[in-house]
Design a protein around this motif. Structure first.
Motif, PDB file in Angstrom:
ATOM      1  N   MET A 192       0.894  -1.305  -0.415  1.00  0.00           N
ATOM      2  CA  MET A 192      -0.330  -0.357  -0.138  1.00  0.00           C
ATOM      3  C   MET A 192       0.681   1.047   0.289  1.00  0.00           C
ATOM      4  O   MET A 192       0.727   2.007  -0.486  1.00  0.00           O
ATOM      5  CB  MET A 192      -1.132  -0.293   1.095  1.00  0.00           C
ATOM      6  N   LEU A 193       1.758   1.408   0.633  1.00  0.00           N
ATOM      7  CA  LEU A 193       2.925   2.406   0.675  1.00  0.00           C
ATOM      8  C   LEU A 193       3.601   2.227   1.956  1.00  0.00           C
ATOM      9  O   LEU A 193       3.808   1.167   2.414  1.00  0.00           O
ATOM     10  CB  LEU A 193       1.725   3.250   2.128  1.00  0.00           C
ATOM     11  N   VAL A 194       4.959   3.046   1.320  1.00  0.00           N
ATOM     12  CA  VAL A 194       6.011   3.358   3.033  1.00  0.00           C
ATOM     13  C   VAL A 194       5.896   4.483   3.437  1.00  0.00           C
ATOM     14  O   VAL A 194       5.449   5.108   3.258  1.00  0.00           O
ATOM     15  CB  VAL A 194       7.477   3.218   1.761  1.00  0.00           C
ATOM     16  N   ALA A 195       6.034   3.965   4.800  1.00  0.00           N
ATOM     17  CA  ALA A 195       5.732   4.485   5.887  1.00  0.00           C
ATOM     18  C   ALA A 195       7.228   5.549   5.861  1.00  0.00           C
ATOM     19  O   ALA A 195       7.509   5.391   7.265  1.00  0.00           O
ATOM     20  CB  ALA A 195       5.720   4.429   7.310  1.00  0.00           C
ATOM     21  N   ASP A 196       6.923   6.687   4.958  1.00  0.00           N
ATOM     22  CA  ASP A 196       8.198   7.139   5.743  1.00  0.00           C
ATOM     23  C   ASP A 196       8.037   8.489   6.504  1.00  0.00           C
ATOM     24  O   ASP A 196       6.684   8.603   6.590  1.00  0.00           O
ATOM     25  CB  ASP A 196       9.034   7.862   4.197  1.00  0.00           C
ATOM     26  N   ALA A 197       8.897   8.947   6.809  1.00  0.00           N
ATOM     27  CA  ALA A 197       8.522  10.105   7.665  1.00  0.00           C
ATOM     28  C   ALA A 197       7.951  11.019   7.789  1.00  0.00           C
ATOM     29  O   ALA A 197       6.217  11.867   8.629  1.00  0.00           O
ATOM     30  CB  ALA A 197      10.143  10.796   8.425  1.00  0.00           C
ATOM     31  N   ASP A 198       7.760  11.327   5.846  1.00  0.00           N
ATOM     32  CA  ASP A 198       6.849  12.884   5.651  1.00  0.00           C
ATOM     33  C   ASP A 198       5.331  12.657   5.752  1.00  0.00           C
ATOM     34  O   ASP A 198       4.231  13.086   6.263  1.00  0.00           O
ATOM     35  CB  ASP A 198       7.255  13.450   4.043  1.00  0.00           C
ATOM     36  N   ARG A 199       5.432  11.282   5.738  1.00  0.00           N
ATOM     37  CA  ARG A 199       3.865  10.767   5.368  1.00  0.00           C
ATOM     38  C   ARG A 199       3.067  10.858   6.520  1.00  0.00           C
ATOM     39  O   ARG A 199       1.644  11.198   7.167  1.00  0.00           O
ATOM     40  CB  ARG A 199       3.816   9.598   4.503  1.00  0.00           C
ATOM     41  N   VAL A 200       3.968   9.753   7.221  1.00  0.00           N
ATOM     42  CA  VAL A 200       3.694   9.746   8.756  1.00  0.00           C
ATOM     43  C   VAL A 200       3.238  11.081   9.161  1.00  0.00           C
ATOM     44  O   VAL A 200       2.567  11.264  10.150  1.00  0.00           O
ATOM     45  CB  VAL A 200       4.832   9.136   9.379  1.00  0.00           C
ATOM     46  N   ARG A 201       4.217  11.598   9.561  1.00  0.00           N
ATOM     47  CA  ARG A 201       3.949  13.259  10.096  1.00  0.00           C
ATOM     48  C   ARG A 201       2.684  13.683   9.299  1.00  0.00           C
ATOM     49  O   ARG A 201       2.359  14.380   9.932  1.00  0.00           O
ATOM     50  CB  ARG A 201       5.688  13.992   9.590  1.00  0.00           C
ATOM     51  N   SER A 202       2.736  13.527   7.782  1.00  0.00           N
ATOM     52  CA  SER A 202       1.607  14.528   7.522  1.00  0.00           C
ATOM     53  C   SER A 202       0.487  13.796   8.345  1.00  0.00           C
ATOM     54  O   SER A 202      -1.263  14.823   8.686  1.00  0.00           O
ATOM     55  CB  SER A 202       1.347  14.925   6.433  1.00  0.00           C
ATOM     56  N   PHE A 203      -0.198  12.588   8.664  1.00  0.00           N
ATOM     57  CA  PHE A 203      -0.854  12.209   9.489  1.00  0.00           C
ATOM     58  C   PHE A 203      -0.977  12.101  10.502  1.00  0.00           C
ATOM     59  O   PHE A 203      -2.298  12.056  11.323  1.00  0.00           O
ATOM     60  CB  PHE A 203      -0.757  10.279   9.250  1.00  0.00           C
ATOM     61  N   ALA A 204      -0.171  12.506  11.349  1.00  0.00           N
ATOM     62  CA  ALA A 204       0.379  12.140  12.979  1.00  0.00           C
ATOM     63  C   ALA A 204      -0.585  14.091  12.892  1.00  0.00           C
ATOM     64  O   ALA A 204      -1.468  14.163  14.168  1.00  0.00           O
ATOM     65  CB  ALA A 204       1.415  12.290  12.851  1.00  0.00           C
ATOM     66  N   ASP A 205       0.070  15.187  11.913  1.00  0.00           N
ATOM     67  CA  ASP A 205      -1.003  16.571  12.332  1.00  0.00           C
ATOM     68  C   ASP A 205      -2.336  16.303  11.188  1.00  0.00           C
ATOM     69  O   ASP A 205      -2.692  16.841  11.965  1.00  0.00           O
ATOM     70  CB  ASP A 205      -0.236  17.023  10.863  1.00  0.00           C
ATOM     71  N   ALA A 206      -2.482  15.494  10.999  1.00  0.00           N
ATOM     72  CA  ALA A 206      -4.272  15.485  10.499  1.00  0.00           C
ATOM     73  C   ALA A 206      -5.116  14.816  11.623  1.00  0.00           C
ATOM     74  O   ALA A 206      -5.913  15.228  11.707  1.00  0.00           O
ATOM     75  CB  ALA A 206      -4.731  15.218   9.039  1.00  0.00           C
ATOM     76  N   VAL A 207      -4.336  14.046  12.431  1.00  0.00           N
ATOM     77  CA  VAL A 207      -5.684  13.549  13.831  1.00  0.00           C
ATOM     78  C   VAL A 207      -4.798  14.325  14.852  1.00  0.00           C
ATOM     79  O   VAL A 207      -4.947  13.465  16.520  1.00  0.00           O
ATOM     80  CB  VAL A 207      -4.578  12.361  13.647  1.00  0.00           C
ATOM     81  N   GLY A 208      -3.730  15.176  14.941  1.00  0.00           N
ATOM     82  CA  GLY A 208      -3.601  16.397  15.734  1.00  0.00           C
ATOM     83  C   GLY A 208      -2.787  15.077  17.111  1.00  0.00           C
ATOM     84  O   GLY A 208      -3.199  15.620  18.481  1.00  0.00           O
ATOM     85  N   SER A 209      -2.051  14.496  16.232  1.00  0.00           N
ATOM     86  CA  SER A 209      -1.063  13.477  17.569  1.00  0.00           C
ATOM     87  C   SER A 209       0.318  14.098  17.595  1.00  0.00           C
ATOM     88  O   SER A 209       0.308  14.621  16.767  1.00  0.00           O
ATOM     89  CB  SER A 209      -1.250  12.071  17.247  1.00  0.00           C
ATOM     90  N   SER A 210       0.556  13.561  18.727  1.00  0.00           N
ATOM     91  CA  SER A 210       1.941  14.120  19.352  1.00  0.00           C
ATOM     92  C   SER A 210       3.087  13.336  18.844  1.00  0.00           C
ATOM     93  O   SER A 210       4.249  13.071  19.003  1.00  0.00           O
ATOM     94  CB  SER A 210       2.404  15.098  20.124  1.00  0.00           C
ATOM     95  N   GLU A 211       2.419  11.873  18.871  1.00  0.00           N
ATOM     96  CA  GLU A 211       2.864  10.428  18.564  1.00  0.00           C
ATOM     97  C   GLU A 211       4.195  10.567  17.512  1.00  0.00           C
ATOM     98  O   GLU A 211       3.374  10.966  16.053  1.00  0.00           O
ATOM     99  CB  GLU A 211       2.414   9.326  18.627  1.00  0.00           C
ATOM    100  N   THR A 212       5.343  10.103  17.457  1.00  0.00           N
ATOM    101  CA  THR A 212       5.711   9.406  16.657  1.00  0.00           C
ATOM    102  C   THR A 212       5.390   8.704  14.473  1.00  0.00           C
ATOM    103  O   THR A 212       4.171   9.617  13.647  1.00  0.00           O
ATOM    104  CB  THR A 212       6.655   8.055  16.968  1.00  0.00           C
TER     105      THR A 212
END
Lengths: 130, 132
Positions: free
Chosen positions: B17-37
């Motif tokens: 489905m995807l490669v969980a690179d740092a940018d992709r994970v960070r934009s997901f975290a931002d979209a859900v208001g999460s401070s976690e990695t």
């Protein structure tokens, strides 16, 4: 954490921009999260919050959401977001059980204007690196 | 016969489905208001995407229909690490019609690039109507 404890309730506000951002970040481009006409065709009262966006925020009721090992969510009613406004969601969490090793089972109730919109359970693992 | 009945019991092998690179994970975290990695719903959301992908296949009889989440249960078995190549395998467990509404139940496995299962999930989806 012990049985019967209630966690501080969490209030979350969603507007249409939040849904657009989540659609882009998650790849969930289901039109029920952006187009009111299509949402109505799908039998919904209007544009609704993504279920997994709701879950993501509900899990912020925990100090350390990364402890969540198992979670389940039942989506009971759609959470409708008005075009120019927002919707406020309340998350209440109560500890249902704690095992000897520290594993905790928590029940969550997610509501809008005192109507239940989702029921969730979460199992929090003990504090260790996975 | 409920929609999707032809697919019951079928397993759709893991598709990257995807490669969980740092940018992709960070934009997901931002979209859900999460401070976690890596937010705890990152892999579960990918499981939903995998199920939708299968149900959108022409042979499902569901392609082009609206799909709405009704229930999702997930179990994390291992961490998602940056750079991990994540795939999803999907099995259609059952379909039924309740009060005129079609329901589809699917099971997902999110696997690492090395084939380790990182998350299992069970989804119940409702299929309310035809999308024009």
């Amino acid at each position: 954490m012990k049985r019967g404890d209630r966690l501080p309730p969490l209030r979350v506000v969603f507007d249409r921009t939040d849904l657009t951002r989540y659609a882009e970040a998650s790849g969930d481009h289901n039109p029920i999260h952006r187009d009111p006409e299509l949402a109505r065709e799908a039998g919904l009262p209007g544009v609704v919050v993504h279920g997994m966006l709701l879950v993501a925020h509900a899990l912020r009721v925990f100090d350390r959401p990364e402890r969540v090992r198992v979670a389940s969510a039942q989506f009971l009613r759609p959470v409708v977001v008005p075009r120019d406004g927002s919707v406020e969601v309340l998350v209440d969490a109560a500890v249902a059980a704690v095992e000897e090793d520290g594993t905790a089972f928590v029940d969550l109730r997610v509501s809008v204007a005192e109507r239940l919109v989702a029921r969730m359970t979460a199992e929090l693992g003990i504090e260790r690196d996975m | 016969m409920p929609v999707g009945a032809e697919l019951v019991g079928r397993r759709f092998d893991a598709v990257v489905m995807l490669v969980a690179d740092a940018d992709r994970v960070r934009s997901f975290a931002d979209a859900v208001g999460s401070s976690e990695t890596v937010p705890p719903t990152f892999a579960p959301e990918l499981a939903v995407r995998g199920a939708m992908r299968v149900l959108d296949k022409p042979e499902s009889g569901l392609a082009g229909r609206f799909v709405v989440l009704r229930e999702h249960r997930f179990t994390a078995l291992g961490p998602v690490r940056f750079g991990e190549r994540l795939s999803v395998a999907v099995t259609v467990l059952s379909t039924r019609t309740v009060a005129g509404c079609d329901l589809v139940v699917t099971a997902q496995e999110i696997c690492s690039g090395a084939g380790e299962v990182l998350l299992t999930s069970t989804l119940t989806l409702t299929v309310p109507g035809v999308r024009r």
